[in-house]
Enzyme design. Structure first.
Site, PDB file in Angstrom:
ATOM      1  N   ASP A   1       0.888  98.117  -4.212  1.00 10.69           N
ATOM      2  CA  ASP A   1       1.660  97.041  -3.975  1.00 10.69           C
ATOM      3  C   ASP A   1       2.398  96.391  -5.589  1.00 10.69           C
ATOM      4  O   ASP A   1       1.383  97.217  -7.164  1.00 10.69           O
ATOM      5  CB  ASP A   1       1.197  95.860  -2.931  1.00 10.69           C
ATOM      6  CG  ASP A   1       0.374  95.280  -3.800  1.00 10.69           C
ATOM      7  OD1 ASP A   1      -1.019  96.135  -4.375  1.00 10.69           O
ATOM      8  OD2 ASP A   1       0.065  94.285  -4.178  1.00 10.69           O
TER       9      ASP A   1
ATOM     10  N   GLU B   1      -2.812  93.750  -3.733  1.00 13.37           N
ATOM     11  CA  GLU B   1      -3.943  93.041  -5.488  1.00 13.37           C
ATOM     12  C   GLU B   1      -3.008  92.226  -5.175  1.00 13.37           C
ATOM     13  O   GLU B   1      -3.513  91.131  -6.249  1.00 13.37           O
ATOM     14  CB  GLU B   1      -3.617  94.464  -6.051  1.00 13.37           C
ATOM     15  CG  GLU B   1      -5.159  93.885  -7.288  1.00 13.37           C
ATOM     16  CD  GLU B   1      -3.895  92.997  -8.651  1.00 13.37           C
ATOM     17  OE1 GLU B   1      -4.760  92.357  -8.775  1.00 13.37           O
ATOM     18  OE2 GLU B   1      -2.869  93.262  -8.658  1.00 13.37           O
TER      19      GLU B   1
HETATM   20 ZN   LIG Z   1       0.261  93.275 -11.349  1.00 11.33          ZN
END
Ligand SMILES: [Zn+2]
Length: 366
Positions: free
Chosen positions: A2, A67
């Protein structure tokens, strides 16, 4: 993997998801944070496999998909799996520190900051409800007025300054690269901590090292200029220094606001700071690679100002390093999570080399 979203597509030199590569740079969202690192690891692993390298130690590659939204579905579950398998890692390597030029005051050489822990993260929501009504008969104060006072009190009462052991270690490591009078001041870190902490607090970049920071970030309330607001709310983001906790942040807010009509609660996911960040036994392995790849670099320790996936793996590894040898100046630092994120081809090649050298070193570790 991501990445964070893009909210100003028109401000970009090339479309943020086009993956444009020109003579000098690879452009796009994720070019630094964090696709370059993932791809550099794959390149290095493929090279090593082709060359027949057989590491003496097991290497786990763990790539999360969430994350930027706290990693609870990715890293948290992978860490759990490792924990169940009783994996005890010697070294944990993740994103965080880079090599900066012209950023650290009074240091002329590039500075590699290998982060060895991270600050905690909490956003506090303050809210006030009221009956509303016409603004011609407001009473003594409105929901907006009460909320504004609460935010001002929090802003006016920052957390106390504190020189943590990792900050002392950071100063000790860069001291030899610094000119006077800073060099003398840094030498006082162990004997006159409060004085040094005050000096560091003079700039936002270094203030983050010595206190839990307070940032009111959002405020809203009311619907019309001549209508009393029924609701007002504000959000304050805290980055928590080791030694403080998420609970301390809430307690602090309630204490300084001193107004029972203001409700104070956590918003979204919070994370605790690393309990006691310090350079681990294999820190020098990464530090040596930095020195080898960028000769003359000053290597020091630091703490990631935000949350990374590493916090889930922290207890599994003897040494934690958040670092990549990407060289950035102050303008470059604004590009990640910002506009025109890019990595130079030189940096990308160095990142591959770094990972490859690391695999080679691991092949010879006892
Ligand atoms: Zn970042």
């Amino acid at each position: 993997m991501d990445v964070v979203p893009v909210d100003d597509v028109d401000g970009w030199t090339y479309p943020p998801f086009a993956g444009k590569v020109d003579d000098r740079f690879i452009w796009g969202r994720g070019a630094i944070d964090d696709k370059s690192r993932v791809l550099a690891i794959f390149e290095a692993v493929e090279q090593a496999l082709r060359d027949g390298v057989r590491p003496a130690r097991t290497v786990y590659l763990a790539f999360g998909h969430d994350e930027e939204i706290f990693g609870t579905g990715g890293a948290a579950r992978m860490a759990q799996r490792l924990r169940e398998s009783e994996v005890r890692a010697r070294l944990l390597l993740d994103e965080g520190g880079v090599i900066t030029t012209g950023v650290a005051d009074g240091i002329d050489v590039p500075v590699a900051t290998i982060m060895v822990g991270e600050k905690g993260f909490a956003t506090v929501r303050l809210s006030v409800s009221d009956v509303g009504g016409h603004s011609s008969m407001p009473g003594r104060e409105t929901a907006v007025g009460r909320l504004a006072r609460a935010v001002a009190r929090i802003q006016d009462h920052p957390f106390p300054l504190r020189l943590t052991p990792v900050a002392v270690d950071m100063l000790r490591r860069v001291r030899e690269f610094v000119s006077e009078p800073r060099r003398t001041l840094m030498g006082l870190a162990t004997t006159a901590g409060p004085l040094v902490a005050r000096a560091l607090a003079a700039r936002p970049q270094t203030e983050a090292l010595v206190r839990t920071t307070t940032a009111p970030t959002m405020i809203r309330g009311g619907v019309k200029p001549n209508v009393l607001p029924q609701r007002a709310e504000a959000f304050v983001n805290f980055r928590i220094l080791s030694g403080d906790s998420v609970a301390d942040v809430l307690t602090h807010c309630r204490k300084v606001v001193r107004d029972k009509t203001v409700s104070i609660e956590l918003d979204g996911t919070a994370s605790e700071p690393s309990p006691d960040p310090a350079a681990g036994p294999d820190f020098e392995l990464i530090a040596d690679l930095a020195r080898e790849l960028v000769p003359g670099v000053a290597v020091t320790v630091g703490v990631v100002p935000g949350a990374t996936d590493s916090r889930f793996y922290d207890d599994l590894a003897a040494t934690r390093c958040n670092f990549a040898p990407i060289v950035m100046d102050a303008a470059d630092l604004e590009r990640f999570h910002g506009t025109d994120e890019r990595i130079s081809r030189v940096d990308y090649a160095r990142l591959i080399r770094f990972n490859r050298l690391l695999i080679d070193r691991l092949a010879h570790l006892g």
